[in-house]
Design a protein around this motif. Sequence first.
Motif, PDB file in Angstrom:
ATOM      1  N   UNK A  39       0.765  -1.290  -0.149  1.00  0.00           N
ATOM      2  CA  UNK A  39      -0.325  -0.077   0.040  1.00  0.00           C
ATOM      3  C   UNK A  39       0.732   1.334  -0.571  1.00  0.00           C
ATOM      4  N   UNK A  40       0.909   2.024  -1.029  1.00  0.00           N
ATOM      5  CA  UNK A  40       1.796   3.159  -1.096  1.00  0.00           C
ATOM      6  C   UNK A  40       0.758   3.957  -0.783  1.00  0.00           C
ATOM      7  N   UNK A  41       1.620   5.210  -0.429  1.00  0.00           N
ATOM      8  CA  UNK A  41       0.953   6.792  -0.157  1.00  0.00           C
ATOM      9  C   UNK A  41      -0.387   6.887  -0.210  1.00  0.00           C
ATOM     10  N   UNK A  42      -0.741   7.062  -1.356  1.00  0.00           N
ATOM     11  CA  UNK A  42      -2.080   7.415  -2.547  1.00  0.00           C
ATOM     12  C   UNK A  42      -2.680   6.582  -2.286  1.00  0.00           C
ATOM     13  N   UNK A  43      -2.566   5.495  -2.424  1.00  0.00           N
ATOM     14  CA  UNK A  43      -3.213   4.160  -2.911  1.00  0.00           C
ATOM     15  C   UNK A  43      -4.362   3.327  -2.496  1.00  0.00           C
ATOM     16  N   UNK A  44      -4.987   1.981  -2.841  1.00  0.00           N
ATOM     17  CA  UNK A  44      -4.612   1.302  -1.805  1.00  0.00           C
ATOM     18  C   UNK A  44      -4.184   0.074  -1.504  1.00  0.00           C
ATOM     19  N   UNK A  45      -4.945  -0.751  -0.586  1.00  0.00           N
ATOM     20  CA  UNK A  45      -4.014  -1.378  -0.695  1.00  0.00           C
ATOM     21  C   UNK A  45      -4.210  -3.169  -1.708  1.00  0.00           C
ATOM     22  N   UNK A  46      -2.950  -3.318  -2.631  1.00  0.00           N
ATOM     23  CA  UNK A  46      -2.903  -4.687  -3.451  1.00  0.00           C
ATOM     24  C   UNK A  46      -2.758  -5.153  -3.217  1.00  0.00           C
ATOM     25  N   UNK A  47      -2.606  -6.609  -4.391  1.00  0.00           N
ATOM     26  CA  UNK A  47      -1.025  -7.917  -4.310  1.00  0.00           C
ATOM     27  C   UNK A  47      -0.439  -7.910  -4.713  1.00  0.00           C
ATOM     28  N   UNK A  48       0.863  -8.494  -3.931  1.00  0.00           N
ATOM     29  CA  UNK A  48       1.826  -8.567  -5.094  1.00  0.00           C
ATOM     30  C   UNK A  48       2.412  -9.914  -5.438  1.00  0.00           C
ATOM     31  N   UNK A  49       2.071 -10.301  -5.468  1.00  0.00           N
ATOM     32  CA  UNK A  49       1.993 -11.988  -5.448  1.00  0.00           C
ATOM     33  C   UNK A  49       2.007 -12.915  -3.897  1.00  0.00           C
ATOM     34  N   UNK A  88      11.061   4.102  -8.283  1.00  0.00           N
ATOM     35  CA  UNK A  88      10.333   4.932  -7.340  1.00  0.00           C
ATOM     36  C   UNK A  88       8.950   4.331  -6.814  1.00  0.00           C
ATOM     37  N   UNK A  89       8.200   4.297  -7.363  1.00  0.00           N
ATOM     38  CA  UNK A  89       7.011   3.510  -7.971  1.00  0.00           C
ATOM     39  C   UNK A  89       6.647   2.553  -6.917  1.00  0.00           C
ATOM     40  N   UNK A  90       7.599   1.065  -6.430  1.00  0.00           N
ATOM     41  CA  UNK A  90       7.761   0.194  -5.916  1.00  0.00           C
ATOM     42  C   UNK A  90       7.331   0.956  -4.469  1.00  0.00           C
ATOM     43  N   UNK A  91       7.742   2.181  -3.868  1.00  0.00           N
ATOM     44  CA  UNK A  91       7.709   2.528  -2.998  1.00  0.00           C
ATOM     45  C   UNK A  91       6.736   1.977  -1.888  1.00  0.00           C
ATOM     46  N   UNK A  92       6.098   1.864  -1.270  1.00  0.00           N
ATOM     47  CA  UNK A  92       5.171   1.432  -0.580  1.00  0.00           C
ATOM     48  C   UNK A  92       5.574   0.464   1.119  1.00  0.00           C
ATOM     49  N   UNK A  93       3.821   0.433   1.989  1.00  0.00           N
ATOM     50  CA  UNK A  93       4.199  -0.524   3.202  1.00  0.00           C
ATOM     51  C   UNK A  93       3.799  -1.933   2.680  1.00  0.00           C
ATOM     52  N   UNK A 116      -7.415 -14.603   5.620  1.00  0.00           N
ATOM     53  CA  UNK A 116      -7.762 -14.487   7.836  1.00  0.00           C
ATOM     54  C   UNK A 116      -6.245 -13.796   8.426  1.00  0.00           C
ATOM     55  N   UNK A 117      -5.291 -13.332   7.762  1.00  0.00           N
ATOM     56  CA  UNK A 117      -4.069 -13.125   9.040  1.00  0.00           C
ATOM     57  C   UNK A 117      -3.548 -11.726   8.237  1.00  0.00           C
ATOM     58  N   UNK A 118      -2.809 -10.515   9.346  1.00  0.00           N
ATOM     59  CA  UNK A 118      -2.359 -10.187   8.805  1.00  0.00           C
ATOM     60  C   UNK A 118      -1.362  -9.474   9.500  1.00  0.00           C
ATOM     61  N   UNK A 119       0.089  -8.950   8.940  1.00  0.00           N
ATOM     62  CA  UNK A 119       2.024  -8.437   9.860  1.00  0.00           C
ATOM     63  C   UNK A 119       0.941  -7.288   9.206  1.00  0.00           C
ATOM     64  N   UNK A 120       1.834  -6.249  10.566  1.00  0.00           N
ATOM     65  CA  UNK A 120       2.360  -4.975  10.574  1.00  0.00           C
ATOM     66  C   UNK A 120       2.451  -4.235   9.123  1.00  0.00           C
ATOM     67  N   UNK A 121       3.467  -5.592   8.250  1.00  0.00           N
ATOM     68  CA  UNK A 121       3.773  -4.176   7.251  1.00  0.00           C
ATOM     69  C   UNK A 121       5.245  -4.118   7.630  1.00  0.00           C
ATOM     70  N   UNK A 122       5.938  -3.625   6.513  1.00  0.00           N
ATOM     71  CA  UNK A 122       6.977  -3.290   6.734  1.00  0.00           C
ATOM     72  C   UNK A 122       7.321  -2.635   5.518  1.00  0.00           C
ATOM     73  N   UNK A 123       8.480  -1.187   5.356  1.00  0.00           N
ATOM     74  CA  UNK A 123       8.184   0.409   4.705  1.00  0.00           C
ATOM     75  C   UNK A 123       9.856  -0.603   3.978  1.00  0.00           C
ATOM     76  N   UNK A 124       9.353   0.000   2.294  1.00  0.00           N
ATOM     77  CA  UNK A 124      10.400   0.097   1.277  1.00  0.00           C
ATOM     78  C   UNK A 124       9.959   1.496   0.998  1.00  0.00           C
ATOM     79  N   UNK A 125      11.684   2.196   0.700  1.00  0.00           N
ATOM     80  CA  UNK A 125      11.505   3.686   0.355  1.00  0.00           C
ATOM     81  C   UNK A 125      12.208   3.201  -1.360  1.00  0.00           C
ATOM     82  N   UNK A 126      12.050   3.898  -1.910  1.00  0.00           N
ATOM     83  CA  UNK A 126      12.476   3.062  -3.223  1.00  0.00           C
ATOM     84  C   UNK A 126      13.035   5.015  -3.827  1.00  0.00           C
ATOM     85  N   UNK A 127      14.369   5.676  -3.448  1.00  0.00           N
ATOM     86  CA  UNK A 127      14.249   6.871  -4.120  1.00  0.00           C
ATOM     87  C   UNK A 127      14.838   6.873  -5.669  1.00  0.00           C
ATOM     88  N   UNK A 128      14.695   8.119  -6.178  1.00  0.00           N
ATOM     89  CA  UNK A 128      15.348   8.116  -7.520  1.00  0.00           C
ATOM     90  C   UNK A 128      16.981   8.448  -7.910  1.00  0.00           C
TER      91      UNK A 128
END
Length: 128
Positions: A39-49, A88-93, A116-128
Amino acid sequence: QVQLVESGGGLVQAGDSLTLSCAASGRSANDFIMAWFRQGSAGERELVAAISWSGDLRNYADFAKSRFAISRDNAKNTMWLQMNNLKPEDTAMYYCAADATSRTLTEAELGLSNMDYWGRGTLVTVSS
Protein backbone atom coordinates in the motif's frame (compact mmCIF):
# COMPACT_ATOMS: atom_id res chain seq x y z
CA GLN A 1 -4.08 -17.81 15.71
CA VAL A 2 -1.16 -17.08 13.43
CA GLN A 3 1.17 -14.18 13.98
CA LEU A 4 2.96 -12.78 10.94
CA VAL A 5 5.97 -10.51 11.23
CA GLU A 6 7.56 -8.84 8.25
CA SER A 7 11.15 -7.65 8.03
CA GLY A 8 13.70 -6.52 5.48
CA GLY A 9 12.28 -3.20 4.39
CA GLY A 10 14.40 -0.09 4.10
CA LEU A 11 15.61 2.78 1.96
CA VAL A 12 17.19 1.79 -1.34
CA GLN A 13 18.01 3.44 -4.64
CA ALA A 14 16.27 2.81 -7.93
CA GLY A 15 17.66 -0.31 -9.58
CA ASP A 16 18.60 -1.95 -6.27
CA SER A 17 17.34 -5.26 -4.95
CA LEU A 18 15.72 -6.06 -1.62
CA THR A 19 14.40 -9.20 0.00
CA LEU A 20 11.50 -9.09 2.42
CA SER A 21 10.83 -11.85 4.94
CA CYS A 22 7.65 -12.93 6.67
CA ALA A 23 7.97 -15.12 9.74
CA ALA A 24 4.94 -17.04 10.95
CA SER A 25 4.42 -18.15 14.52
CA GLY A 26 1.67 -19.57 16.65
CA ARG A 27 -0.53 -21.97 14.77
CA SER A 28 1.22 -23.49 11.75
CA ALA A 29 0.71 -21.60 8.50
CA ASN A 30 2.25 -24.36 6.42
CA ASP A 31 -1.05 -25.34 4.82
CA PHE A 32 -2.18 -21.78 4.16
CA ILE A 33 -1.93 -19.77 0.99
CA MET A 34 0.43 -16.90 1.69
CA ALA A 35 0.64 -13.56 -0.03
CA TRP A 36 2.34 -10.19 -0.15
CA PHE A 37 0.34 -6.99 -0.49
CA ARG A 38 1.49 -3.41 -0.63
CA GLN A 39 0.00 0.00 0.00
CA GLY A 40 1.49 3.26 -1.17
CA SER A 41 0.79 6.60 0.45
CA ALA A 42 -1.90 7.56 -2.02
CA GLY A 43 -3.27 4.19 -3.05
CA GLU A 44 -5.22 1.20 -1.94
CA ARG A 45 -3.69 -2.00 -0.66
CA GLU A 46 -2.97 -4.24 -3.63
CA LEU A 47 -1.81 -7.79 -4.21
CA VAL A 48 1.84 -8.22 -5.12
CA ALA A 49 2.19 -12.01 -5.20
CA ALA A 50 0.78 -15.18 -3.70
CA ILE A 51 2.09 -18.69 -3.22
CA SER A 52 0.42 -22.04 -2.64
CA TRP A 53 0.93 -23.98 0.58
CA SER A 54 3.41 -26.30 -1.13
CA GLY A 55 5.27 -23.49 -2.86
CA ASP A 56 4.87 -24.97 -6.32
CA LEU A 57 2.31 -22.46 -7.58
CA ARG A 58 2.71 -18.70 -7.69
CA ASN A 59 0.54 -15.80 -8.75
CA TYR A 60 1.92 -12.34 -9.50
CA ALA A 61 0.45 -8.93 -10.16
CA ASP A 62 1.39 -7.65 -13.60
CA PHE A 63 3.87 -5.12 -12.20
CA ALA A 64 5.65 -7.87 -10.27
CA LYS A 65 5.92 -10.63 -12.85
CA SER A 66 9.31 -9.76 -14.30
CA ARG A 67 10.99 -8.27 -11.20
CA PHE A 68 9.70 -9.97 -8.05
CA ALA A 69 9.87 -13.56 -6.83
CA ILE A 70 7.87 -15.08 -3.99
CA SER A 71 9.04 -18.16 -2.14
CA ARG A 72 8.48 -20.02 1.12
CA ASP A 73 10.11 -22.62 3.32
CA ASN A 74 7.55 -24.38 5.50
CA ALA A 75 10.26 -25.98 7.63
CA LYS A 76 11.33 -22.47 8.61
CA ASN A 77 7.79 -21.04 8.74
CA THR A 78 9.04 -18.25 6.53
CA MET A 79 8.06 -16.61 3.26
CA TRP A 80 10.15 -14.20 1.21
CA LEU A 81 9.70 -11.63 -1.50
CA GLN A 82 12.76 -11.01 -3.63
CA MET A 83 12.44 -7.65 -5.37
CA ASN A 84 14.82 -6.68 -8.17
CA ASN A 85 15.29 -3.52 -10.20
CA LEU A 86 13.24 -1.52 -7.75
CA LYS A 87 11.53 1.66 -8.94
CA PRO A 88 10.33 4.72 -7.03
CA GLU A 89 6.75 3.61 -7.65
CA ASP A 90 7.48 0.47 -5.63
CA THR A 91 7.65 2.66 -2.53
CA ALA A 92 5.01 1.31 -0.17
CA MET A 93 4.29 -0.51 3.04
CA TYR A 94 4.53 -4.22 2.28
CA TYR A 95 2.28 -6.63 4.15
CA CYS A 96 2.39 -10.36 4.62
CA ALA A 97 -0.96 -12.14 4.68
CA ALA A 98 -2.34 -15.66 5.01
CA ASP A 99 -5.49 -17.21 3.56
CA ALA A 100 -6.48 -20.03 5.87
CA THR A 101 -9.70 -20.81 4.04
CA SER A 102 -9.00 -21.45 0.35
CA ARG A 103 -7.91 -24.95 -0.49
CA THR A 104 -5.86 -24.16 -3.59
CA LEU A 105 -4.18 -21.13 -5.09
CA THR A 106 -6.22 -21.67 -8.25
CA GLU A 107 -9.52 -21.16 -6.47
CA ALA A 108 -8.32 -18.43 -4.12
CA GLU A 109 -9.71 -14.97 -4.84
CA LEU A 110 -6.74 -13.24 -3.17
CA GLY A 111 -8.75 -10.21 -2.13
CA LEU A 112 -8.17 -8.21 1.03
CA SER A 113 -11.25 -9.72 2.63
CA ASN A 114 -10.08 -13.25 1.80
CA MET A 115 -7.01 -12.96 4.02
CA ASP A 116 -7.45 -14.28 7.52
CA TYR A 117 -4.19 -13.04 9.02
CA TRP A 118 -2.07 -9.94 8.44
CA GLY A 119 1.29 -8.69 9.54
CA ARG A 120 1.91 -5.07 10.48
CA GLY A 121 4.01 -4.34 7.43
CA THR A 122 7.53 -3.32 6.54
CA LEU A 123 8.27 -0.07 4.74
CA VAL A 124 10.13 -0.03 1.45
CA THR A 125 11.30 3.33 0.14
CA VAL A 126 12.91 3.60 -3.27
CA SER A 127 14.70 6.83 -4.09
CA SER A 128 15.28 7.99 -7.66
